[in-house]
Design a protein around this motif. Structure first.
Motif, mmCIF file in Angstrom:
data_model
loop_
_atom_site.group_PDB
_atom_site.id
_atom_site.type_symbol
_atom_site.label_atom_id
_atom_site.label_comp_id
_atom_site.label_asym_id
_atom_site.label_seq_id
_atom_site.Cartn_x
_atom_site.Cartn_y
_atom_site.Cartn_z
ATOM 1 N N TYR A 156 -8.672 4.670 -1.965
ATOM 2 C CA TYR A 156 -8.456 3.963 -3.234
ATOM 3 C C TYR A 156 -7.171 3.145 -3.188
ATOM 4 O O TYR A 156 -7.103 2.046 -3.733
ATOM 5 N N THR A 157 -6.145 3.698 -2.554
ATOM 6 C CA THR A 157 -4.875 2.957 -2.465
ATOM 7 C C THR A 157 -5.126 1.613 -1.781
ATOM 8 O O THR A 157 -4.574 0.591 -2.180
ATOM 9 N N HIS A 158 -5.975 1.679 -0.771
ATOM 10 C CA HIS A 158 -6.287 0.454 -0.037
ATOM 11 C C HIS A 158 -6.972 -0.557 -0.968
ATOM 12 O O HIS A 158 -6.577 -1.726 -1.036
ATOM 13 N N ILE A 167 2.475 1.738 -3.417
ATOM 14 C CA ILE A 167 1.523 2.302 -4.390
ATOM 15 C C ILE A 167 1.320 3.796 -4.120
ATOM 16 O O ILE A 167 1.330 4.607 -5.047
ATOM 17 N N THR A 168 1.202 4.151 -2.865
ATOM 18 C CA THR A 168 1.008 5.569 -2.517
ATOM 19 C C THR A 168 2.178 6.404 -3.016
ATOM 20 O O THR A 168 2.001 7.531 -3.477
ATOM 21 N N PRO A 213 -6.387 7.912 -0.118
ATOM 22 C CA PRO A 213 -5.894 6.687 0.552
ATOM 23 C C PRO A 213 -6.910 5.537 0.514
ATOM 24 O O PRO A 213 -6.524 4.366 0.487
ATOM 25 N N GLU A 263 0.839 -1.199 0.000
ATOM 26 C CA GLU A 263 0.000 0.000 0.000
ATOM 27 C C GLU A 263 0.880 1.259 0.000
ATOM 28 O O GLU A 263 0.629 2.219 -0.724
ATOM 29 N N GLN A 264 1.933 1.184 0.802
ATOM 30 C CA GLN A 264 2.896 2.289 0.881
ATOM 31 C C GLN A 264 3.573 2.506 -0.488
ATOM 32 O O GLN A 264 3.714 3.634 -0.951
ATOM 33 N N ILE A 306 -3.339 10.254 -4.763
ATOM 34 C CA ILE A 306 -4.625 9.535 -4.809
ATOM 35 C C ILE A 306 -5.215 9.387 -3.400
ATOM 36 O O ILE A 306 -4.479 9.322 -2.401
ATOM 37 N N SER A 330 -4.467 -1.826 -3.565
ATOM 38 C CA SER A 330 -3.413 -2.708 -3.018
ATOM 39 C C SER A 330 -3.942 -4.127 -2.769
ATOM 40 O O SER A 330 -3.180 -5.088 -2.781
ATOM 41 N N PHE A 374 0.381 7.100 -9.048
ATOM 42 C CA PHE A 374 -0.755 7.269 -8.136
ATOM 43 C C PHE A 374 -0.567 8.466 -7.192
ATOM 44 O O PHE A 374 -1.253 8.563 -6.162
#
Ligand SMILES: Cc1cc2nc3c(=O)[nH]c(=O)nc-3n(C[C@H](O)[C@H](O)[C@H](O)COP(=O)(O)OP(=O)(O)OC[C@H]3O[C@@H](n4cnc5c(N)ncnc54)[C@H](O)[C@@H]3O)c2cc1C
Ligand code: FES
Lengths: 153, 278
Positions: A21-23, A8-9, A19, A5-6, A17, A26, A14
């Motif tokens: 959505y990141t979740h 991707i953030t 958070p 997740e980290q 974006i 991921s 991304f």
């Protein structure tokens, strides 16, 4: 937040974006690596994932009878490999090969398409991020097609 | 007293001192003047070169302005005159008129980051600017050279590109449009490199030279990174006859490229560049 997740953030694709959505994203993602010469994707195969590059470069290639293999783009860290997963019939139209050791996040296309169908806001967010990449690559393809460095007329 | 060298309409005869192949159809000629006379020029200017019995064409200086006795031109054979020029070997004569036109804004670049975007043979007219920047390296901020060409075998000045890369005080990125040969470098259009280059748009000057379409895309990409149109310079090409603003042959909207250019600021060009067939 941890692990994937980290990553991707922090990936430029991304950047900024939501958070939430990141979740969601991921949950469809995993870390992956390719040795030099290994293919990330191959022309004609089903587009079942796309990649966020973290390390190493990837070349995009097209091959045709009598023309050999033409490399038409290099992609590197911070960039994205694979857009055909967005559009039916979900098949790759070129090969992508690791030029050196590549580390990437692989995102499962079916998983993300399903989540986007269920949450159109997520789908719209993804489209807003993929469209500029598609348009830039279209512009680049046009310039390459014009063969601007050749003799005029 | 009448001095032919001071008359821009009067060609002077020079000889080829050296000739080197720099690409499939590209040759670099080093010329020497009569009695080794110096020809002082600014980076970005051009000469009219005559191949005797065939014709006269504009060609930019590609050598170092610090060596006015070494007149260097890099020429691609595309038609009758340019092909005849590239066939001239050591000792052969040709005529030159110049230096003509405007140069790259070297003093304006002082204290700023400089991004040079070269496409194909466009690296040749930018090379004198690179020599100048490197000779007074401390005067400038970050310097970046982005160079794109068609394929690896068409890369110009390979040894110099390697040497510049090794210096460490200049970022050099080379890309080719496509390749069928094994090639470890970047593939993709040169304008794609602009977004990845490191420079501060508020204090950057961009010098762009290459085919007109590529320059238009490059200027758009630079503007998208935050550069003002007034901080972008392009070197324009138009067919020329007199080279000194008399005949109108090189007219481009309200400009005469030979006299007002070839190096022109993008804010003077942007609107006209989008007019078809101009
Ligand atoms: C200010 C200025 C600086 C220049 N600097 C250089 C330089 O450093 N090196 C250099 O090689 N040339 C340079 N040129 C371009 C050069 O002047 C032309 O290539 C030359 O005039 C062609 O003349 P020709 O008689 O050989 O061919 P032409 O008979 O004029 O043209 C033959 C064919 O080549 C095409 N052609 C003409 N010019 C070009 C071009 N530039 N690129 C691609 N195709 C072309 C024509 O459309 C035609 O199809 C410069 C031009 C200008 C205006
Ligand atoms: S070439 Fe004659 S005016 Fe420019």
């Amino acid at each position: 937040m941890e692990g994937i997740e980290q990553i991707i953030t922090e990936h430029p694709f991304f950047a900024g974006i939501d958070p939430a959505y990141t979740h969601l994203i991921s949950n469809c993602a995993k870390n992956t690596r390719f040795d030099p010469g290994q293919y990330l994707l191959q022309q004609g195969a089903r587009a079942e994932q796309f990649y966020l590059l973290r390390h190493g470069r990837v070349v995009l290639e097209l091959s045709g009878p009598g023309r050999g293999t033409v490399t038409f783009q290099t992609l590197g860290p911070g960039e994205l490999v694979g857009v055909s997963w967005l559009i039916p019939p979900y098949r790759w139209t070129y090969d992508a090969k690791a030029l050196e050791l590549v580390r990437a996040v692989s995102i499962d296309a079916t998983c993300l398409r399903t989540k986007s169908e269920a949450d159109h806001d997520l789908g719209y967010e993804l489209m807003k991020r993929f469209m500029p990449v598609l348009v830039q690559r279209l512009h680049a393809a046009r310039l390459q097609l014009l063969d601007v460095y050749g003799a005029r007329g | 007293m009448y001095s032919p060298a001071a008359d821009p309409m009067c060609p002077r005869v020079v000889r080829v001192r050296r000739r080197r192949r720099d690409g499939p159809d590209v040759w670099t000629l080093e010329l020497e003047g009569h009695r080794d006379e110096p020809i002082a020029f600014e980076a970005g200017q051009f000469n009219m070169l005559t191949a005797f019995g065939i014709g006269e064409v504009p060609v930019s200086f590609s050598g170092d302005p610090a060596h006015p006795r070494r007149i260097v031109h890099t020429i691609r054979a595309v038609g009758p005159v340019s092909s005849a020029l590239t066939r001239l070997g050591p000792g052969a004569s040709l005529a030159i008129r110049g230096p003509l036109g405007t140069g790259w804004p070297m003093s304006e670049a002082s204290g700023r980051d400089v991004v040079l975007v070269a496409g194909g043979l466009g690296l040749a007219p930018l090379r004198p600017a690179i020599y100048r920047l490197l000779s007074e390296r401390a005067r400038y901020g970050r310097i970046t050279l982005l160079y794109g060409t068609r394929s690896p075998k068409e890369i110009l000045f390979r040894r110099e590109l390697d040497a510049w890369r090794k210096r460490g005080d200049l970022a050099v990125e080379v890309t080719v449009d496509h390749t069928v040969e094994p090639w470890q470098g970047h593939v993709g259009v040169v304008t794609g490199l602009i977004a990845h280059a490191r420079f501060d748009p508020s204090r950057t000057l961009a010098l762009v030279c290459g085919p007109e379409i590529m320059m238009r895309f490059a200027a758009d990409a630079l503007a998208a990174c935050g550069l003002a149109h007034g901080a972008i310079y392009l070197s324009m090409e138009r067919n020329m006859k007199c080279g000194i603003g008399l005949c109108g042959h090189c007219q481009f909207g309200g400009l005469l490229v030979c006299r007002d250019g070839p190096v022109l600021r993008y804010d003077r060009l942007a609107a006209t560049l989008r007019v078809r067939e101009l």
